[in-house]
Design an enzyme around this catalytic site. Structure first.
Site, PDB file in Angstrom:
ATOM      1  N   ASP A  94       5.089  -7.056  -0.783  1.00  0.00           N
ATOM      2  CA  ASP A  94       6.492  -6.543   0.068  1.00  0.00           C
ATOM      3  C   ASP A  94       7.450  -7.580   0.347  1.00  0.00           C
ATOM      4  O   ASP A  94       6.822  -8.708   0.540  1.00  0.00           O
ATOM      5  CB  ASP A  94       6.312  -5.558   1.049  1.00  0.00           C
ATOM      6  CG  ASP A  94       7.534  -4.507   1.307  1.00  0.00           C
ATOM      7  OD1 ASP A  94       8.579  -5.097   1.574  1.00  0.00           O
ATOM      8  OD2 ASP A  94       7.198  -3.372   1.238  1.00  0.00           O
ATOM      9  N   LYS A 106       7.637   6.414  -6.524  1.00  0.00           N
ATOM     10  CA  LYS A 106       8.824   7.146  -5.809  1.00  0.00           C
ATOM     11  C   LYS A 106      10.131   6.913  -6.532  1.00  0.00           C
ATOM     12  O   LYS A 106      10.366   5.909  -7.092  1.00  0.00           O
ATOM     13  CB  LYS A 106       8.911   6.676  -4.356  1.00  0.00           C
ATOM     14  CG  LYS A 106      10.236   7.510  -3.745  1.00  0.00           C
ATOM     15  CD  LYS A 106      10.143   7.059  -2.108  1.00  0.00           C
ATOM     16  CE  LYS A 106      10.712   5.713  -2.254  1.00  0.00           C
ATOM     17  NZ  LYS A 106      11.012   5.315  -0.525  1.00  0.00           N
TER      18      LYS A 106
END
Length: 324
Positions: free
Chosen positions: A124, A273
């Site tokens: 991330d 997603k």
């Protein structure tokens, strides 16, 4: 980037584990009911009306409350739990890549479902304290250097897995006795076999690739703050502009899919997603070329007003690769 890699990535192929207090995650005990929160028991901040509305929604949200009860990083964990319950994504001992892992709830679920020998690697752009047992690398996944760093780590870890430690047993006099130690020749032979195995797999060492990525908000304030609770970039849920959210999610999904094409084992799974829109059908076609089964999912724990959905792609076809 290399300096960052030496700090953020594990050394000598050993996963970096930072333990944080959390409840033990049971296999099926997440959705037990809890007492509702009365509005009179909550004190709201007067900083802004939008902040108050967000806090009120969180306080009355069933999954947000359950996440706190079970020590989960966020309510998003229940989305992955629902998909795993339906499609059986995880097994013990798997290697999992979690893209956009912050704040870490998906990594928590993956770690618990792949214990005791599983390995979870989170990537991330946001600096966040890793969940228990999870290895993390901070960097922008859209950067080719960061993607290559992750691939290099996977290969290095596989190559550096040391032979089993010799068993130590006490003798009758109480002195420890090493029962057997692997010879130099056996060690060299094992490394040779491992190298051949890596070449045969062509660097495909991952069992499941997860992507819950969203484009981050650009920083406008707080430049002097350098703490984990106030990182340089803030995560977003949605901008409110459907086309912008959809286009951004397609870019992230395609980057994740290309990474999965390079690293995912034959038979592996892929979950990403996306925000619904005109281009998601093209992405679905690409997934169907690469995987045996592709499903669209809108978990019950996903808010009904949200345009987010998930592609769950199962059983990667070993002979198919994608170049996007």
């Amino acid at each position: 980037m290399r300096a960052l890699a030496r700090i953020a990535a594990p050394r000598n192929g050993i996963p970096l584990t930072i333990t944080v207090p959390s409840a033990t995650i049971s296999a099926y005990g997440f959705l037990s009911p809890i007492a509702p929160v009365s509005s009179g028991s909550v004190r709201w901040s007067s900083s802004s009306s939008s902040s108050s509305r967000w806090k009120q929604r969180q306080a009355t949200d069933f999954y947000a409350r359950e996440a706190k009860v079970y020590g989960l990083k966020s309510r998003a964990a229940f989305k992955l739990l629902e998909m795993d319950s339906k499609y059986k994504l995880f097994k013990r001992g798997q290697t999992i890549i979690d893209l956009g892992y912050a704040p870490g709830s998906w990594s928590q679920v993956a770690f618990e479902r792949t214990k005791p020998n599983g390995r979870v690697i989170g990537i991330d752009i946001i600096p966040v304290q890793p969940p228990k047992g999870v290895t993390t690398i901070q960097g922008n996944f859209l950067s080719p250097n960061v993607r290559q760093l992750v691939k290099d780590y996977l290969v290095e870890f596989a190559q550096r897995q040391s032979p089993s430690v010799p068993e130590v047993e006490p003798s009758e006099e109480g002195e420890p006795i090493i029962t057997e130690r692997q010879s130099y020749i056996d060690t060299e032979r094992a490394e040779s076999v491992e190298s051949e195995h890596l070449e045969e797999n062509d660097g495909r060492l991952v069992d499941v690739v997860l992507s819950d990525m969203s484009a981050p908000w650009e920083q406008t304030t707080g430049f002097s703050s350098r703490t984990l609770s106030n990182p340089y970039f803030r995560m977003m849920n949605a901008s409110g502009m459907s086309f912008r959210d959809h286009a951004g999610s397609m870019d992230l999904c395609l980057a994740a899919l290309q990474f999965a094409s390079d690293t995912l084992k034959s038979g592996g799974h892929f979950v990403c997603k996306f925000y619904q829109g005109a281009e998601d059908k093209d992405l679905e076609l690409k997934l169907k070329k690469m995987f045996a089964k592709v499903h669209r999912e809108k978990p019950d724990s996903s808010r009904s007003e949200s345009r987010e959905s998930f592609f769950v792609a199962l059983r990667r076809k070993g002979e198919v690769t994608l170049t996007l």
